[in-house]
Design a protein around this motif. Structure first.
Motif, PDB file in Angstrom:
ATOM      1  N   UNK A  72       0.842  -1.205   0.000  1.00 24.89           N
ATOM      2  CA  UNK A  72       0.000   0.000   0.000  1.00 24.89           C
ATOM      3  C   UNK A  72       0.877   1.255   0.000  1.00 24.89           C
ATOM      4  N   UNK A 255      -2.822  16.590   2.891  1.00 21.72           N
ATOM      5  CA  UNK A 255      -2.848  16.778   1.456  1.00 21.72           C
ATOM      6  C   UNK A 255      -1.540  17.387   0.985  1.00 21.72           C
ATOM      7  N   UNK A 260      -7.903  10.211  -5.089  1.00 21.52           N
ATOM      8  CA  UNK A 260      -8.535   8.903  -4.841  1.00 21.52           C
ATOM      9  C   UNK A 260     -10.057   8.999  -4.738  1.00 21.52           C
TER      10      UNK A 260
ATOM     11  N   UNK B   1      -0.759  27.189  12.091  1.00 19.69           N
ATOM     12  CA  UNK B   1      -0.658  25.990  11.280  1.00 19.69           C
ATOM     13  C   UNK B   1      -0.052  26.351   9.928  1.00 19.69           C
ATOM     14  N   UNK B   3       1.483  25.706   6.135  1.00 15.10           N
ATOM     15  CA  UNK B   3       1.153  24.817   5.024  1.00 15.10           C
ATOM     16  C   UNK B   3       2.101  23.627   5.010  1.00 15.10           C
ATOM     17  N   UNK B   6       1.330  20.683   7.294  1.00 19.53           N
ATOM     18  CA  UNK B   6       0.211  19.809   6.990  1.00 19.53           C
ATOM     19  C   UNK B   6       0.444  18.912   5.791  1.00 19.53           C
ATOM     20  N   UNK B   7       1.511  19.186   5.061  1.00 23.97           N
ATOM     21  CA  UNK B   7       1.811  18.330   3.921  1.00 23.97           C
ATOM     22  C   UNK B   7       2.052  16.912   4.427  1.00 23.97           C
ATOM     23  N   UNK B   8       1.500  15.978   3.731  1.00 20.20           N
ATOM     24  CA  UNK B   8       1.705  14.616   4.203  1.00 20.20           C
ATOM     25  C   UNK B   8       2.983  14.058   3.627  1.00 20.20           C
ATOM     26  N   UNK B  10       4.920  10.149   3.238  1.00 14.42           N
ATOM     27  CA  UNK B  10       4.587   8.737   3.329  1.00 14.42           C
ATOM     28  C   UNK B  10       5.292   8.153   4.544  1.00 14.42           C
ATOM     29  N   UNK B  14       0.862   8.632   8.970  1.00  9.27           N
ATOM     30  CA  UNK B  14      -0.264   8.741   8.050  1.00  9.27           C
ATOM     31  C   UNK B  14      -0.710   7.390   7.504  1.00  9.27           C
ATOM     32  N   UNK B  15      -0.264   6.329   8.128  1.00 12.46           N
ATOM     33  CA  UNK B  15      -0.544   5.003   7.589  1.00 12.46           C
ATOM     34  C   UNK B  15      -2.046   4.744   7.463  1.00 12.46           C
ATOM     35  N   UNK B  16      -2.797   5.139   8.466  1.00 13.84           N
ATOM     36  CA  UNK B  16      -4.248   4.909   8.405  1.00 13.84           C
ATOM     37  C   UNK B  16      -4.854   5.658   7.226  1.00 13.84           C
ATOM     38  N   UNK B  17      -4.387   6.886   7.001  1.00 13.44           N
ATOM     39  CA  UNK B  17      -4.877   7.687   5.870  1.00 13.44           C
ATOM     40  C   UNK B  17      -4.545   7.018   4.544  1.00 13.44           C
ATOM     41  N   UNK B  18      -3.314   6.517   4.452  1.00 15.42           N
ATOM     42  CA  UNK B  18      -2.873   5.885   3.209  1.00 15.42           C
ATOM     43  C   UNK B  18      -3.659   4.594   2.969  1.00 15.42           C
ATOM     44  N   UNK B  19      -3.789   3.787   4.005  1.00 18.94           N
ATOM     45  CA  UNK B  19      -4.533   2.534   3.872  1.00 18.94           C
ATOM     46  C   UNK B  19      -5.969   2.804   3.439  1.00 18.94           C
ATOM     47  N   UNK B  20      -6.573   3.790   4.062  1.00 21.64           N
ATOM     48  CA  UNK B  20      -7.968   4.097   3.735  1.00 21.64           C
ATOM     49  C   UNK B  20      -8.108   4.429   2.258  1.00 21.64           C
ATOM     50  N   UNK B  21      -7.199   5.269   1.764  1.00 17.56           N
ATOM     51  CA  UNK B  21      -7.331   5.695   0.370  1.00 17.56           C
ATOM     52  C   UNK B  21      -6.962   4.592  -0.616  1.00 17.56           C
ATOM     53  N   UNK B  22      -5.809   3.985  -0.395  1.00 17.38           N
ATOM     54  CA  UNK B  22      -5.332   3.000  -1.383  1.00 17.38           C
ATOM     55  C   UNK B  22      -6.222   1.753  -1.403  1.00 17.38           C
TER      56      UNK B  22
END
Lengths: 275, 99
Positions: A72, A255, A260, B1, B3, B6-8, B10, B14-22
């Motif tokens: 992933x 972001x 997606x 805050x 910019x 807040x940039x993600x 890998x 952010x693993x949960x975010x990545x898993x959710x999307x992918x």
């Protein structure tokens, strides 16, 4: 480099882009993603082993969390590299083809649909917002509310029977205030941000087991934003966050993501913002 | 805050975010694709691997703005339990007075 894939391999499709991205930066070896062009569309794919991704093996591997996480993350990394140069439509995890011809066949058959999807996301970025609530902190902040603290005084000076009734009323009122607060926060945040975006969607809430956080998720939303409006979006998130300081609410804004959440051309009519 | 902040990236945070999307998002096209996991709810695979709480996710996820996520069954139960205990104490006090 061999253009044909070997018998022990499959072609894993990551995304389709509107122009050829430069994927050679910092990569070497034969397993790097390749670009397969077809009539103005650029498929980004990688040869993968059947022992990993063949149907039976894939089912087995999907029960292995470490295996899933590695793949992933690799998927996301390829998309992020493509995103630097091109506009693209991400494909779902483990979209696999037997041969390059099959992949090209898919591109040819779905070219209008893919081009429309690319046009829809061109010039945009996807951003995500998750709002979490520490329920204990929210409760503590609401308990200082005038209405509830006045009830405290009344309870202290009442007979046991009356105090009991008042205590119950106070608890019910507190629960009601908590619900109102969470709904208002989620609704207000979503509505304000949606106003800045081309498209927005609410996704299902994830349980703590998936987020690995102590707080409860109360909003999970994704936004498709025109690039010039991204700054305003970020500032609005900061403004919403400042308003909710000390009420147990936290904002997790991420972001730019590959789009997606906004490439569902076929199901576009089912896109739900809010009933 | 800022910019930048807040940039993600890998990374694990952010693993949960990545898993959710992918696993859960991305385009699905039918055709001569060898394998595509369109019908498999991949995100739930991750959840199932950790704890079997898929039902709760579904329950919480449906119409959060209408759904009383906080007053879930367990919260209600604990309210009833508190109320029950308070009533018991009160009965005991009253009984003691009668004696």
């Amino acid at each position: 480099m061999a253009r044909r894939i070997e018998p022990g391999q499959l072609l894993y499709l990551y995304c389709v882009a509107d122009r050829a991205p430069d994927l050679n930066k910092g990569r070497d070896g034969s397993d790097r993603p390749r670009i397969i062009p077809h009539e103005g569309l650029y498929a980004v794919a990688r040869r993968v082993s059947r022992s990993d991704f063949d149907e039976d093996n894939l089912k087995r591997n999907l029960s292995d969390l470490a295996w899933v996480e590695t793949r992933v993350i690799a998927h996301e990394q390829v998309l992020e590299a493509v995103m630097k140069d091109s506009c693209m439509v991400p494909f779902k995890f483990a979209t696999l083809f037997d041969s390059e011809d099959n992949l090209k066949g898919m591109l040819a058959r779905n070219a209008p649909l893919l081009k429309e999807a690319l046009e829809n996301v061109a010039g945009h970025e996807e951003w995500g917002l998750k709002i979490y609530c520490d329920m204990d902190a929210l409760e503590a902040s609401l308990r200082q509310n005038k209405e509830l603290s006045e009830l405290d005084h009344e309870i202290a000076s009442s007979s046991p029977g009356k105090a009991f009734i008042l205590k119950r009323r106070q608890e019910a009122r507190l629960r009601q205030m908590m619900r109102t607060k969470l709904n208002e926060c989620g609704q207000e945040s979503f509505d304000r941000l949606r106003g800045l975006c081309s498209r927005a969607r609410i996704n299902r809430l994830l349980p703590k087991e998936a987020t690995e956080k102590n707080e409860d998720m109360i909003l999970n939303a994704a936004f498709l934003i025109r690039k010039p409006k991204v700054r305003a979006f970020i500032e609005t998130v900061a403004w919403l966050k400042a308003r909710q300081a000390e009420s147990g609410l936290s904002f997790d804004c991420t972001g730019p993501w590959p789009p997606y959440n906004f490439c569902d051309v076929v199901e576009r009519t089912a896109d739900h913002a809010r009933p | 805050m800022s910019e930048q902040k807040m940039m993600h990236a890998t990374n694990a945070t952010n693993l949960a975010d990545i898993l959710e999307r992918v696993l859960d998002k991305g385009i699905v096209i039918a055709g001569d694709i060898k394998i595509q996991l369109a019908d498999v709810d991949l995100l739930n695979i991750k959840i199932r691997l950790l704890v079997c709480s898929v039902d709760k996710a579904m329950q919480m996820g449906i119409n959060w703005w209408q759904n009383d996520a906080y007053l879930s069954t367990t919260a209600k139960d604990s309210l009833f339990a508190q109320e029950n205990a308070a009533l018991q104490q009160r009965i005991e006090r009253l009984e003691a007075r009668v004696k």
